[in-house]
Scaffold this motif. Structure first.
Motif, PDB file in Angstrom:
ATOM      1  N   ILE A 168       0.911  -1.432   0.153  1.00  0.00           N
ATOM      2  CA  ILE A 168       0.021  -0.194   0.054  1.00  0.00           C
ATOM      3  C   ILE A 168       0.958   1.148  -0.255  1.00  0.00           C
ATOM      4  CG2 ILE A 168      -1.827   1.369   1.360  1.00  0.00           C
ATOM      5  CD1 ILE A 168      -2.408  -1.520   2.577  1.00  0.00           C
ATOM      6  N   GLN A 169       0.857   1.983  -1.073  1.00  0.00           N
ATOM      7  CA  GLN A 169       1.709   3.323  -0.998  1.00  0.00           C
ATOM      8  C   GLN A 169       0.567   4.291  -0.808  1.00  0.00           C
ATOM      9  OE1 GLN A 169       4.852   3.229  -1.506  1.00  0.00           O
ATOM     10  NE2 GLN A 169       5.171   1.357  -2.956  1.00  0.00           N
ATOM     11  N   GLY A 170       1.113   5.667  -0.625  1.00  0.00           N
ATOM     12  CA  GLY A 170       0.249   6.846  -0.300  1.00  0.00           C
ATOM     13  C   GLY A 170      -0.629   7.350  -1.385  1.00  0.00           C
ATOM     14  N   SER A 171      -0.085   7.183  -2.674  1.00  0.00           N
ATOM     15  CA  SER A 171      -0.933   7.550  -3.816  1.00  0.00           C
ATOM     16  C   SER A 171      -0.170   6.999  -4.998  1.00  0.00           C
ATOM     17  CB  SER A 171      -0.816   9.130  -3.964  1.00  0.00           C
ATOM     18  OG  SER A 171       0.720   9.570  -4.071  1.00  0.00           O
ATOM     19  N   ALA A 172      -0.863   7.086  -6.146  1.00  0.00           N
ATOM     20  CA  ALA A 172      -0.467   6.643  -7.465  1.00  0.00           C
ATOM     21  C   ALA A 172       0.728   7.354  -8.042  1.00  0.00           C
ATOM     22  CB  ALA A 172      -1.680   6.709  -8.524  1.00  0.00           C
ATOM     23  N   SER A 173       0.813   8.689  -7.477  1.00  0.00           N
ATOM     24  CA  SER A 173       1.992   9.437  -7.824  1.00  0.00           C
ATOM     25  C   SER A 173       3.173   8.761  -7.140  1.00  0.00           C
ATOM     26  CB  SER A 173       2.013  10.742  -7.386  1.00  0.00           C
ATOM     27  OG  SER A 173       0.691  11.529  -7.761  1.00  0.00           O
ATOM     28  N   GLU A 174       3.336   8.230  -6.218  1.00  0.00           N
ATOM     29  CA  GLU A 174       4.060   7.599  -5.260  1.00  0.00           C
ATOM     30  C   GLU A 174       4.587   6.485  -5.946  1.00  0.00           C
ATOM     31  OE1 GLU A 174       4.575   6.338  -0.764  1.00  0.00           O
ATOM     32  OE2 GLU A 174       3.685   8.142  -0.910  1.00  0.00           O
ATOM     33  N   ALA A 175       3.339   5.665  -6.301  1.00  0.00           N
ATOM     34  CA  ALA A 175       3.706   4.305  -6.804  1.00  0.00           C
ATOM     35  C   ALA A 175       4.610   4.274  -8.171  1.00  0.00           C
ATOM     36  CB  ALA A 175       2.328   3.623  -7.005  1.00  0.00           C
ATOM     37  N   THR A 176       4.035   5.402  -9.158  1.00  0.00           N
ATOM     38  CA  THR A 176       4.687   5.548 -10.356  1.00  0.00           C
ATOM     39  C   THR A 176       6.110   5.910 -10.173  1.00  0.00           C
ATOM     40  OG1 THR A 176       2.778   6.461 -11.352  1.00  0.00           O
ATOM     41  CG2 THR A 176       4.959   7.137 -12.621  1.00  0.00           C
ATOM     42  N   LEU A 177       6.605   6.709  -9.260  1.00  0.00           N
ATOM     43  CA  LEU A 177       7.725   7.241  -8.758  1.00  0.00           C
ATOM     44  C   LEU A 177       8.610   5.950  -8.197  1.00  0.00           C
ATOM     45  CD1 LEU A 177      10.311   9.171  -8.310  1.00  0.00           C
ATOM     46  CD2 LEU A 177       9.153   9.680  -6.114  1.00  0.00           C
ATOM     47  N   VAL A 178       7.871   5.134  -7.584  1.00  0.00           N
ATOM     48  CA  VAL A 178       8.736   3.922  -6.819  1.00  0.00           C
ATOM     49  C   VAL A 178       8.914   2.996  -7.942  1.00  0.00           C
ATOM     50  CG1 VAL A 178       8.387   1.721  -5.490  1.00  0.00           C
ATOM     51  CG2 VAL A 178       7.912   3.956  -4.595  1.00  0.00           C
ATOM     52  N   ALA A 179       8.153   2.862  -8.951  1.00  0.00           N
ATOM     53  CA  ALA A 179       8.404   1.982 -10.119  1.00  0.00           C
ATOM     54  C   ALA A 179       9.285   2.444 -10.976  1.00  0.00           C
ATOM     55  CB  ALA A 179       7.113   1.863 -10.962  1.00  0.00           C
ATOM     56  N   LEU A 180       9.318   3.939 -11.223  1.00  0.00           N
ATOM     57  CA  LEU A 180      10.458   4.298 -12.223  1.00  0.00           C
ATOM     58  C   LEU A 180      11.831   4.225 -11.395  1.00  0.00           C
ATOM     59  CD1 LEU A 180      10.322   7.556 -14.059  1.00  0.00           C
ATOM     60  CD2 LEU A 180      12.223   7.299 -12.522  1.00  0.00           C
ATOM     61  N   LEU A 181      11.754   4.337 -10.173  1.00  0.00           N
ATOM     62  CA  LEU A 181      13.303   4.339  -9.523  1.00  0.00           C
ATOM     63  C   LEU A 181      13.619   2.971  -9.606  1.00  0.00           C
ATOM     64  CD1 LEU A 181      12.649   6.772  -6.438  1.00  0.00           C
ATOM     65  CD2 LEU A 181      13.973   7.209  -8.500  1.00  0.00           C
ATOM     66  N   ALA A 182      12.778   1.953  -9.053  1.00  0.00           N
ATOM     67  CA  ALA A 182      13.354   0.526  -9.186  1.00  0.00           C
ATOM     68  C   ALA A 182      13.551   0.172 -10.681  1.00  0.00           C
ATOM     69  CB  ALA A 182      12.106  -0.217  -9.022  1.00  0.00           C
ATOM     70  N   ALA A 183      12.972   0.607 -11.847  1.00  0.00           N
ATOM     71  CA  ALA A 183      13.296   0.261 -13.046  1.00  0.00           C
ATOM     72  C   ALA A 183      14.685   0.867 -13.489  1.00  0.00           C
ATOM     73  CB  ALA A 183      12.283   0.639 -14.026  1.00  0.00           C
ATOM     74  N   ARG A 184      15.034   2.178 -12.971  1.00  0.00           N
ATOM     75  CA  ARG A 184      16.194   2.962 -13.113  1.00  0.00           C
ATOM     76  C   ARG A 184      17.399   2.236 -12.561  1.00  0.00           C
ATOM     77  NH1 ARG A 184      17.194   8.682 -10.535  1.00  0.00           N
ATOM     78  NH2 ARG A 184      17.947   7.077  -8.610  1.00  0.00           N
ATOM     79  N   THR A 185      17.252   1.460 -11.556  1.00  0.00           N
ATOM     80  CA  THR A 185      18.192   0.742 -10.624  1.00  0.00           C
ATOM     81  C   THR A 185      18.492  -0.350 -11.472  1.00  0.00           C
ATOM     82  OG1 THR A 185      17.844   1.780  -8.763  1.00  0.00           O
ATOM     83  CG2 THR A 185      19.012  -0.402  -8.501  1.00  0.00           C
ATOM     84  N   LYS A 186      17.521  -1.101 -11.711  1.00  0.00           N
ATOM     85  CA  LYS A 186      17.721  -2.412 -12.453  1.00  0.00           C
ATOM     86  C   LYS A 186      18.073  -2.268 -13.829  1.00  0.00           C
ATOM     87  CE  LYS A 186      14.651  -6.353 -13.851  1.00  0.00           C
ATOM     88  NZ  LYS A 186      13.303  -6.968 -13.813  1.00  0.00           N
TER      89      LYS A 186
END
Length: 442
Positions: free
Chosen positions: A106-124
């Motif tokens: 559970i994230q705080g917002s869809a904005s937060e979820a998109t950012l988390v996904a982008l940062l994870a993808a960037r690291t990967k």
């Protein structure tokens, strides 16, 4: 639950909290339960029919309090996200289950979820490229990374790109305001020829402006072939996918790496509650895991627990799954489906009222609870109509631009809305339109 019962239950909850505080010295500081205690105590799926409030409160004391706040806070979230994933009929890869590689958070917002996904993808992608070419620096990779979304995507997607320090390019949408394979492929080929590194795509299901749907069945295979992370943002529309008749709108989710929607938008769960699933939890943990001594605990290397601090931006978190548990049990799956269907039915009722008035036009297909409409005529005319509607303060509409047209948006979203409210709203709009059109114009 009507107002009278709400008052009664509210007083009961105050008594519950007061009794807890009065007896807190008699409770243990640290729980006796072991990691994994909670899952066997509750069903594997949400109930179809509503449960009794008394039964839920009884279960709070029997099931939750022995592990409050840890590990109950974590374990209930894992199970509730599996419940919700099963309601949506998500592929098994997204569920935690007993031994799954994916899972929900559970994230705080869809904005937060998109950012988390982008940062994870960037690291990967950074680690993958550095493994193949050890001499590559992170800076050299970062300046070439490029992400993509439809030109109809929410502004929070662009914001994620800004925070993540990567280029974000808007893919032109088609006549139905959807991202299609051809436009995405054209952008990829152009950027790769320029030496850029495509790594991340956001597909929107239910855009903010007009509730359009990017074509997952076309976009998904391209992302998989090009080894790009595909994140699905279904912030508003995702709640409707619990209804079988709307589940086809999610077809293609099997191509995604992460999927997100907001139960706090349309599933009766209070803000904040943004449900995000990933196929491989290691992708998130690999991007965010830090283990200073003051955050270490006895079970962190046991493999028995989920450490959600490695799945999100903040380290602290609230017991948000508890409100999901209450809502899912108080309404049951059938009650939540009925709620969604009622809103869609009311949206179509408003659509028919608009269609019966030759002065107005419907601007996009009405799929769920949003109706995009306008007076036939200039943008200025519609801007004046909106100004009159919102100045009257009987209803409130938020506009959008669809290509070069200024469009009014009527959204069904209140829990207590009825047909009478829709009829009243349309009567109000029509009367203001009559007054506006009768006003002498330059």
């Amino acid at each position: 639950m009507d107002s009278a019962e709400f008052r009664r239950r509210g007083k009961e909850m105050v008594d519950f909290v007061a009794d807890y505080l009065e007896g807190i010295e008699g409770r243990q500081v640290y729980p006796d339960v072991e990691p994994g205690y909670l899952r066997p105590l509750i069903p594997t799926t949400a109930p179809e029919e509503p449960d009794m409030f008394e039964d839920i409160i009884s279960d709070v004391e029997k099931i939750i309090m022995p592990g409050a706040a840890s590990p109950a806070c974590t374990e209930l979230e894992t199970v509730m996200m599996d419940w919700l994933g099963k309601m949506l009929k998500l592929p098994e890869a997204f569920l935690a289950g007993q031994v799954g590689e994916g899972g929900g958070v559970i994230q705080g917002s869809a904005s937060e979820a998109t950012l988390v996904a982008l940062l994870a993808a960037r690291t990967k992608v950074t680690r993958r490229l550095q493994a193949a070419s050890p001499g590559l620096t992170q800076g050299a990779i970062m300046e070439k990374l490029v992400a993509y979304s439809s030109d109809q995507a929410h502004s929070s997607v662009e914001r994620a790109g800004l925070i993540g320090g990567v280029k974000l390019k808007a893919i032109p949408s088609d006549g139905k305001f959807a991202m299609r394979a051809s436009a995405l492929q054209e952008a990829l080929e152009r950027d790769k020829a320029e030496g850029l590194i495509p790594f991340f795509v956001v597909a929107t299901l239910g855009t903010t402006s007009c509730c359009s749907f990017d074509n997952l069945l076309e976009v998904g295979p391209i992302c998989n072939k090009e080894d790009m992370w595909l994140h699905i943002d279904a912030a508003y529309a995702g709640s409707s996918f619990i209804c079988p008749e709307f589940r086809h709108l999610l077809n293609g989710v099997e191509f995604a790496d992460s999927f997100n929607f907001n139960p706090h938008k349309w599933l009766l769960v209070n803000f904040d509650c943004s449900a995000m699933w990933v196929k491989k939890r290691t992708d998130l943990i690999g991007a965010f895991k830090l283990d200073p001594l003051y955050l270490k605990h006895n079970h962190q290397d046991s493999g028995l627990i989920t450490d959600y601090r490695h799945w999100q931006l903040p380290l602290g978190r609230r017991f948000r799954s508890l409100k999901m548990w209450f809502v899912f049990r108080m309404y049951g799956v059938k009650g939540l489906q009925a709620y969604i269907r009622k809103h869609v039915r009311l949206a179509h009722e408003f659509e028919r009222l608009v269609q019966q008035d030759p002065r107005f036009e419907i601007c996009t297909e009405v799929t769920l609870g949003l109706v995009c409409f306008r007076l036939k005529g200039s943008n200025r005319l519609n801007e004046e109509l909106l100004e009159r509607i919102n100045s009257a303060k009987k209803i409130h509409l938020v506009p959008c631009h669809l290509r070069d047209k200024f469009v009014l948006r009527f959204a069904i979203c209140a829990r207590t809305v009825e047909s009478a409210h829709v009829q009243l709203a349309w009567k109000h709009v029509a009367q203001l339109a009559t007054s506006l059109l009768a006003t002498p114009r330059d």
